[in-house]
Every structure is written in C-alpha cells, then in structure tokens.
Design a protein around this motif. Structure first.
Motif, PDB file in Angstrom:
ATOM      1  N   MET A 123       0.825  -1.213   0.000  1.00  0.00           N
ATOM      2  CA  MET A 123       0.000   0.000   0.000  1.00  0.00           C
ATOM      3  C   MET A 123       0.856   1.259   0.000  1.00  0.00           C
ATOM      4  N   ASN A 124       1.945   1.240   0.799  1.00  0.00           N
ATOM      5  CA  ASN A 124       2.810   2.415   0.836  1.00  0.00           C
ATOM      6  C   ASN A 124       3.495   2.646  -0.496  1.00  0.00           C
ATOM      7  N   THR A 125       3.869   1.547  -1.176  1.00  0.00           N
ATOM      8  CA  THR A 125       4.485   1.682  -2.497  1.00  0.00           C
ATOM      9  C   THR A 125       3.526   2.365  -3.462  1.00  0.00           C
ATOM     10  N   LEU A 126       2.271   1.900  -3.434  1.00  0.00           N
ATOM     11  CA  LEU A 126       1.288   2.485  -4.343  1.00  0.00           C
ATOM     12  C   LEU A 126       1.060   3.961  -4.013  1.00  0.00           C
ATOM     13  N   SER A 127       1.040   4.278  -2.711  1.00  0.00           N
ATOM     14  CA  SER A 127       0.898   5.688  -2.320  1.00  0.00           C
ATOM     15  C   SER A 127       2.050   6.499  -2.893  1.00  0.00           C
ATOM     16  N   GLY A 128       3.251   5.897  -2.861  1.00  0.00           N
ATOM     17  CA  GLY A 128       4.405   6.558  -3.451  1.00  0.00           C
ATOM     18  C   GLY A 128       4.200   6.818  -4.934  1.00  0.00           C
ATOM     19  N   PHE A 129       3.648   5.823  -5.645  1.00  0.00           N
ATOM     20  CA  PHE A 129       3.367   6.016  -7.068  1.00  0.00           C
ATOM     21  C   PHE A 129       2.408   7.183  -7.288  1.00  0.00           C
ATOM     22  N   LEU A 130       1.392   7.257  -6.406  1.00  0.00           N
ATOM     23  CA  LEU A 130       0.426   8.353  -6.531  1.00  0.00           C
ATOM     24  C   LEU A 130       1.134   9.700  -6.418  1.00  0.00           C
ATOM     25  N   ILE A 131       2.092   9.773  -5.470  1.00  0.00           N
ATOM     26  CA  ILE A 131       2.826  11.030  -5.291  1.00  0.00           C
ATOM     27  C   ILE A 131       3.634  11.357  -6.540  1.00  0.00           C
ATOM     28  N   VAL A 132       4.240  10.318  -7.143  1.00  0.00           N
ATOM     29  CA  VAL A 132       5.025  10.542  -8.366  1.00  0.00           C
ATOM     30  C   VAL A 132       4.141  11.068  -9.491  1.00  0.00           C
ATOM     31  N   THR A 133       2.934  10.481  -9.652  1.00  0.00           N
ATOM     32  CA  THR A 133       2.054  10.963 -10.731  1.00  0.00           C
ATOM     33  C   THR A 133       1.724  12.434 -10.526  1.00  0.00           C
ATOM     34  N   CYS A 134       1.568  12.834  -9.263  1.00  0.00           N
ATOM     35  CA  CYS A 134       1.251  14.244  -9.007  1.00  0.00           C
ATOM     36  C   CYS A 134       2.386  15.148  -9.467  1.00  0.00           C
ATOM     37  N   PHE A 135       3.629  14.731  -9.184  1.00  0.00           N
ATOM     38  CA  PHE A 135       4.753  15.562  -9.620  1.00  0.00           C
ATOM     39  C   PHE A 135       4.812  15.633 -11.137  1.00  0.00           C
ATOM     40  N   LEU A 136       4.536  14.509 -11.793  1.00  0.00           N
ATOM     41  CA  LEU A 136       4.540  14.533 -13.257  1.00  0.00           C
ATOM     42  C   LEU A 136       3.445  15.453 -13.779  1.00  0.00           C
ATOM     43  N   LEU A 137       2.282  15.449 -13.089  1.00  0.00           N
ATOM     44  CA  LEU A 137       1.196  16.339 -13.497  1.00  0.00           C
ATOM     45  C   LEU A 137       1.613  17.799 -13.359  1.00  0.00           C
ATOM     46  N   LEU A 138       2.314  18.088 -12.268  1.00  0.00           N
ATOM     47  CA  LEU A 138       2.728  19.473 -12.038  1.00  0.00           C
ATOM     48  C   LEU A 138       3.750  19.924 -13.074  1.00  0.00           C
ATOM     49  N   GLY A 139       4.567  18.978 -13.563  1.00  0.00           N
ATOM     50  CA  GLY A 139       5.619  19.369 -14.485  1.00  0.00           C
ATOM     51  C   GLY A 139       5.261  19.202 -15.950  1.00  0.00           C
ATOM     52  N   ALA A 140       4.106  18.597 -16.223  1.00  0.00           N
ATOM     53  CA  ALA A 140       3.793  18.262 -17.608  1.00  0.00           C
ATOM     54  C   ALA A 140       3.245  19.459 -18.352  1.00  0.00           C
ATOM     55  N   SER A 141       3.792  19.719 -19.532  1.00  0.00           N
ATOM     56  CA  SER A 141       3.182  20.758 -20.352  1.00  0.00           C
ATOM     57  C   SER A 141       2.289  20.127 -21.409  1.00  0.00           C
ATOM     58  N   ARG A 142       2.651  18.914 -21.833  1.00  0.00           N
ATOM     59  CA  ARG A 142       1.805  18.270 -22.852  1.00  0.00           C
ATOM     60  C   ARG A 142       0.599  17.646 -22.166  1.00  0.00           C
ATOM     61  N   LEU A 143      -0.572  18.002 -22.654  1.00  0.00           N
ATOM     62  CA  LEU A 143      -1.799  17.603 -21.960  1.00  0.00           C
ATOM     63  C   LEU A 143      -2.041  16.101 -22.045  1.00  0.00           C
ATOM     64  N   LYS A 144      -1.517  15.475 -23.124  1.00  0.00           N
ATOM     65  CA  LYS A 144      -1.713  14.027 -23.234  1.00  0.00           C
ATOM     66  C   LYS A 144      -0.998  13.299 -22.107  1.00  0.00           C
ATOM     67  N   VAL A 145       0.161  13.822 -21.718  1.00  0.00           N
ATOM     68  CA  VAL A 145       0.886  13.234 -20.586  1.00  0.00           C
ATOM     69  C   VAL A 145       0.028  13.320 -19.328  1.00  0.00           C
ATOM     70  N   SER A 146      -0.605  14.487 -19.148  1.00  0.00           N
ATOM     71  CA  SER A 146      -1.441  14.665 -17.966  1.00  0.00           C
ATOM     72  C   SER A 146      -2.572  13.646 -17.942  1.00  0.00           C
ATOM     73  N   VAL A 147      -3.190  13.429 -19.113  1.00  0.00           N
ATOM     74  CA  VAL A 147      -4.295  12.472 -19.165  1.00  0.00           C
ATOM     75  C   VAL A 147      -3.791  11.071 -18.833  1.00  0.00           C
ATOM     76  N   ARG A 148      -2.558  10.744 -19.305  1.00  0.00           N
ATOM     77  CA  ARG A 148      -2.001   9.427 -18.987  1.00  0.00           C
ATOM     78  C   ARG A 148      -1.801   9.265 -17.485  1.00  0.00           C
ATOM     79  N   MET A 149      -1.388  10.356 -16.840  1.00  0.00           N
ATOM     80  CA  MET A 149      -1.217  10.307 -15.380  1.00  0.00           C
ATOM     81  C   MET A 149      -2.547  10.017 -14.702  1.00  0.00           C
ATOM     82  N   LEU A 150      -3.628  10.578 -15.268  1.00  0.00           N
ATOM     83  CA  LEU A 150      -4.953  10.308 -14.701  1.00  0.00           C
ATOM     84  C   LEU A 150      -5.280   8.825 -14.791  1.00  0.00           C
TER      85      LEU A 150
END
Lengths: 223, 487
Positions: A1-28
C-alpha cells in the motif's frame, strides 16, 4: 500500500511538471488504476461483493471513461499543450515539494489525533487534493482546470479508502456517479466554450464583472 | 415514510420523462401537475404530524420548515416559468447588452433539469446521512448548471462554467470533511447517520469533528455564497433566466445552509457548538460587509439582487453564530428571504423582458410603464431591506436584539452598520428605476407573470404581522437543536 501511495505522489509531480496535456491524461489513467487496486490491499476490511463493485466501477470511471472523455475533448480542440501557465513548471514542481511537506505534516497531525492508521496513504491523498487545487488555480486552459478537479477527486477518493468500512457502499457509488456526471458536464461545456470562443482559455473568460462594458452602447454590431 | 420518498422520487421520474416528451403542451402539463402535487404532498406531510425518521431520510423540524417552503417556491416559479419559457422560445433571441443573437436550450432539457433540481433539493432537505446529503448537494449543482446555461450566449456559458467548477471543487472539499466526520467516531458505530452521531455525541473525537466542520463550512459555504467564497454567485444569478435565478436564490442557497446546519447540530450535541458559531459570525459579517461594498454603485439590477443574496446569507450565518433567540431569528429570516428574493427575481424578469436591459440607469418610470410589476418591485425593495411591516424586519430585529442581549456589541454594531450601507446602496437604484417619467407607453402584464410574485410578497407581509403558532413551535424546536432558544 505504501508503495502504491508513493506512485500516486510521483504521478502528481509529473502532473505538475507536464506541459503536454496528453501526458497529464495518462497520469490520470495511472492514478485511476492505482485507486482501483488500493481497496483490495486494505487489510482490515473483508472483501465482499460491494467492495468489488465499488472498486471496479471506480477503476472503470476514473481509469478509463473520464480520461477518455478528456482525451476526446483534447483531440477536438486542437490543443496539445498548456501554454504560458500563470505559474511556470519549475516553480510548480517546487511548490509541489512544499505542498507534499505540508500534507505529510497534516497527515501526521491527523494520525496523532487517533482513529486512522495509514499516514502514508493519507499524506498521498492530501497531496493529490492540493495538487488538483493547484492545477485548477495556476493553469489557464479550461481543460486543465477540469483535469485538476479530477485529480482532486482522486485524492479524496484515496482518503476515503481508509474509512470505507465506515462509509456505505451505496453512498460511495452515489459519489462516483456525481463526479462522473460533473466531469461529463464539464466536457460538454468545453465543447461549447471551444465553439463559442475558438479557444478554451479560462483566463479569457472574463466578461462578467462588476464594471461590465456593454459593446452595444458603443455601437456594437449584430452578428 | 413513503410520502417522503414520493416527494423525492416523483419529481425525479417526471423530470426524466420530460427529457423525452416531444409535445410542448404535454410537457408543460407534466411540469405543472408535478409542481402542484408536490406542493399538496408536502403540505399533507406537514399536516399529518407524523415524523418518520429512517436511516437515510427523515422529517425533523428543519425539514418541516424548509420542505414546504421549497415546494411552494417551485409551484410559484412553475406558473411564472411556463409563461416565461413560452415568451422566450422564439428563436433566435436578441441579446440587448452585447447586440448579438443567441438561441436557448431546448425546452425539454430545461423542464427536465428543473424537475430533477427540485428532486435533488428535497433530498438535501430530507437526508439524515452525511454521505447521502453530500451526494444530493453535488446533484443540485449538476442539475442546475444546464439551467444557468439556458440562454446560449457566451456570458451565460462563462457564468455556468464558473458555477460548475467553483462549486464542484468546493464541494469536493466538503467530501473530505464528510470522511473526517466518519473518522471522528470510534469504530463500530454507524458513523455518518446524523441521528446516530447525535445519540453517540459523547464518544466523538472533537479534533476530527472541528476539522470536518471547517471543510464543510468552506465547501457548502461556497455554495451558499458566503464571502469571500461567493464569486460564482453574482455571475450565475445575473446570467441565468429569471425563474432559475429565483429558484437558485430562494431555494438552493437554503439547501447549502442546511448542509452546514446539520453538522452544527452534531457539534452542539458534542459540546463544541461555540467553535462553529465563531466561524459563522466571521463569515457572516464578512459576507454582509463585502456585499455592501459591491451593492454601492452596482450598475446591473440583477447583480444587485445577487449581492443582496450574499448579504442575506451573511445575516443567516451571523444569526446562527450569535446563538440564543438569534437562531430562531435566522431560521425565520431564511423563510422571509426566500419568499422576497424569489419574488424580486421574478419581477426583475418582467422588467427585463419589458425594457430589454439589465442596466439600472436605462430603466425609468417603472411604476408608470408596468403598473403592477413596478409597484411590487418597490414594495419588494422595502421588504428585502428589512423595513416594517414585512417579515424580514421582524427576523433581522430578532437577531440584532439577541446580539445586544448577549453582549456581542461589536457584532451588533457591525451588523447594524452593514444593514444601513446595504439599505442606502439599494435605495438609489430602486428609486431611480421605479419613479420618474417613463419613455415607453404602458405595457400589459400577463397575470401569470405578476400573480406569483404578488402572492410571495403578500406572504412575507403576513409573516411580518402574524406568525402562526404551529410555525413558531417548529422554529423553536429547530432552534433548540442548533443550540439556540425559541420565542
């Protein structure tokens, strides 16, 4: 569970740094998938039919349907990337670190209050809520705002996993339904905004204020 | 119990059917019949004097107060609305303020959403479970967004987008608050049922509950229009068609208010009522002050009414915050405000369709041009500004008196100051619009467009002179569960 929570945190950072919207949708999509798995790792709760149903519909809606809808809007509107956000990407990621620290601190405080024993999941959930909030505020495109709303909802859903034994499955399905209809409505309105204004730039949705200009007074023409 | 479910399910079914009915006359018949039978049912539910309380929905004092009110507003707005829609479906319409043409949403969608909106509001009022209540409040946002975007032009699109995004984001925070309520109770209790929470209040962990109150106050307070979270409200109210504005201001804001009151009820039972009260006073006075600032020199009369709604929501929050008889006053004020504000929005619709402008300075001599609407427009101003003999005077006075009695001197002084600012700010535009010489000839007004506002105004007048004993009992009971006192 903690590993998955870590993944969730990583997706958030990618969302914050993504300029291409398709990347953002993939994070979703990634977030939706992780959120679909987490309920099964919930140690204390027994896995009954209703848990299955909620988790499956959550994955189906958050991981597949809603990202697909946003992707569809994206393809229709010929927008590929977020241009000139109010807050730049580097500063966004730096703010992300601050937000993460803040959510860890709040999560520790809340766990200290008693009654909840998953500090990492709670921290990840709060971080997702704050990230979503940040995206809604700091980006110009209406579609990114809808995306931010979805990230926020994902965060709240993650916070809810820990309390799901207290939370009724029927209500949880109701929440999912509401969120999906909400994003669906946003999608429809994005189409309309796109058609009406030839852009989906929320920053330029600014005709309504308390000192309105009335073009008709200045000899505005009938379209 | 079945009558309560019927009150929720009947309009939902009628609304779903309306989406698919093609004949306009048939759809109108469905709309009117549903509104009438809904009102009859809610009156029957009140008169039957039975108070079933189940796990999901129940009928307590707050529900008895707000359910018939919502139903009555819907009935009045239905009669007004059918006439309004008939006038407005001549496509394409001309938008006088920007000089462009626009179309309106298909009538089937409008009627359907209107009925679903009623259903979701009734669910908010009747629900006894915080999760269900959240689902219902979010549903009111979703069903009313298409109503705000009824006129298909860019300004209403902007208003609807703001409304949907701001309210959804805020209400999402409230969901986090709902989870926190669940965490405030030790495992083993059915923890989100309002009745269970009140019964087991002694075991509640108040730290989590306080956190939950803050989140719910921010979430539902945004929807209620408390400053500084009110930014969607003036846009949505001014761009929505008038029957919808009347419904939003008169009924929807109350629903969000109920969302906060339910948790305050639990907080009072858990012994931390004053925590919420302090926050409510701050938000309440801030709303009144900010509304006052924006009401002064407001060029658009529908926005003027919208800011006045912000002010009145501030009055309600302050009333609950002050405590004592002020709680009684605040609940009475909610009823009065609903009647008067929906009446004013309906009249504003009449003025808008007669003069084709929302600008105060372009409207002149209303009392001459529209004899009935002009007169009730001015009478409505007196009512909303809290002048005697209207009901708003009684309720505002009750709150003020209670604030003085309990030694809340600063609150009372600020309350009085903001009320006067708003009075002055609103007097100017209304006097300008009503009196003077009209440039246009006298216009005929259909009885459908003036009768509902006239009746609402009359009811508010009656409440200023005489409050039925039964209503006093209900108000007192509701005030008691919110930690206040009755008359």
């Amino acid at each position: 569970m903690n590993t998955l929570s870590g993944f969730l945190i990583v997706t958030c950072f990618l969302l914050l740094g993504a300029s291409r919207l398709k990347v953002s949708v993939r994070m979703l999509v990634a977030q939706g998938t992780i959120l679909g798995i987490i309920p099964f790792l919930h140690e204390t709760g027994t896995i009954d039919a209703m848990t299955w149903l909620v988790a499956a519909s959550g994955f189906f809606l958050k991981g597949i349907i809603l990202p697909w809808l946003l992707l569809h809007v994206l393809n229709q509107s010929a927008i590929r990337r977020e241009i000139e956000p109010y807050v730049g990407y580097n500063i966004s990621i730096l703010s992300g670190i601050v937000l993460l620290a803040l959510s860890c601190w709040v999560a520790m405080y809340l766990v200290a209050a008693g009654g909840y024993n998953k500090p990492v999941l709670m921290a990840a959930a709060l971080f997702m809520v704050l990230t979503g909030f940040f995206l809604v505020i700091s980006r110009r495109k209406a579609i990114t705002q809808a995306l931010g709303y979805l990230v926020m909802e994902n965060g709240i859903y993650a916070a809810g996993v820990g309390v799901s034994s207290e939370f009724n499955a029927i209500v949880e399905l109701g929440v999912l339904l509401d969120v999906s209809v909400g994003v669906f409505l946003m999608g429809i309105m994005l189409f309309h905004i796109n058609r009406e204004f030839d852009h989906i730039d929320a920053a330029r949705l600014s005709e309504l204020n308390d000192n309105p200009v009335f073009p008709a007074d200045e000899g505005g023409t009938v379209r | 119990m079945s009558i309560l479910w019927a009150l929720i399910i009947m309009p939902a079914v009628a609304g779903a059917v309306s989406f698919f009915v093609r004949s306009d006359r048939f759809r109108h018949a469905i709309w009117i019949l549903t509104a009438m039978s809904h009102f009859a049912l809610s009156v029957a539910a009140v008169l039957s004097n039975i108070r079933p309380v189940g796990a999901w929905i129940g009928f307590d004092a707050l529900a008895i107060l707000f359910l018939p009110l919502t139903s009555l507003l819907f009935l009045g707005i239905t009669f007004y609305g059918t006439g309004y829609i008939a006038r407005n479906q001549v496509t394409p319409d001309f938008d006088p303020d920007t000089g462009s043409l626009f179309r309106s949403v298909p009538e089937a969608v409008f009627t359907g959403c209107m009925l679903l909106f009623l259903s979701s509001m009734c669910l908010v009022i009747l629900s006894r479970h915080f999760g269900l209540q959240w689902v219902a409040i979010e549903a009111t946002t979703l069903t009313s967004t298409p109503l705000i975007y009824y006129h298909r032009h860019r300004r209403s699109l902007e208003a609807a987008w703001k409304y949907l995004l701001i309210c959804s984001v805020a209400i999402a925070l409230a969901l986090l608050g709902v989870f926190f309520i669940a965490l405030s109770v030790p495992a083993g209790y059915e923890s989100l049922s309002i009745d269970n929470l009140i019964r087991n209040a002694a075991h509640i962990n108040t730290k989590w509950l306080e956190m939950a109150f803050i989140l719910l106050l921010i979430g539902y307070g945004t929807k209620m229009g408390l400053a500084p979270l009110h930014t969607w409200l003036p846009d949505a109210h001014s761009e929505a068609p008038s029957p919808v504005s009347a419904m939003l201001s008169g009924a929807l804001l109350n629903c969000a208010f109920i969302g906060i009151l339910r948790l305050q009820q639990v907080c009072v039972a858990a012994g931390i009522g004053s925590f919420g009260q302090h926050l409510l006073i701050v938000f309440g006075l801030l709303s009144m002050g900010m509304a006052g600032v924006f009401i002064l020199r407001q060029p658009d009369y529908k926005r003027l009414l919208a800011y006045s709604s912000v002010e009145h929501m501030g009055i309600l929050a302050t009333g609950i915050g002050v405590g004592g008889i002020a709680v009684f006053g605040a609940l009475l004020h909610a009823v009065n405000h609903s009647l008067v504000k929906s009446m004013l929005f309906m009249t504003a619709g009449n003025i808008l369709s007669a003069t084709n402008t929302k600008r105060v300075e372009k409207v002149n001599g209303l009392c001459q041009m529209l004899p009935v609407s002009g007169t009730i427009w001015f009478a409505g101003f007196l009512a909303i500004a809290g002048s005697p003999p209207f009901g708003t005077f009684i309720s505002e006075f009750t709150i003020l008196k209670s604030a003085f009695d309990q030694g809340h001197w600063i609150t009372a002084a600020a309350f009085l100051t903001f009320l006067s600012i708003v009075f002055v700010g609103m007097a100017g535009p209304f006097i300008h619009m009503c009196f003077g010489k009209s440039s246009q000839p006298v216009k005929r007004e259909s009885w459908l467009s003036v009768a509902p506002p006239l009746i609402f105004l009359f009811l508010s007048l009656i409440l200023g002179i005489y409050i039925p004993a039964h209503m006093t009992d209900i108000l007192t009971e509701a005030a008691h569960c919110l930690g206040g006192a009755g008359l």
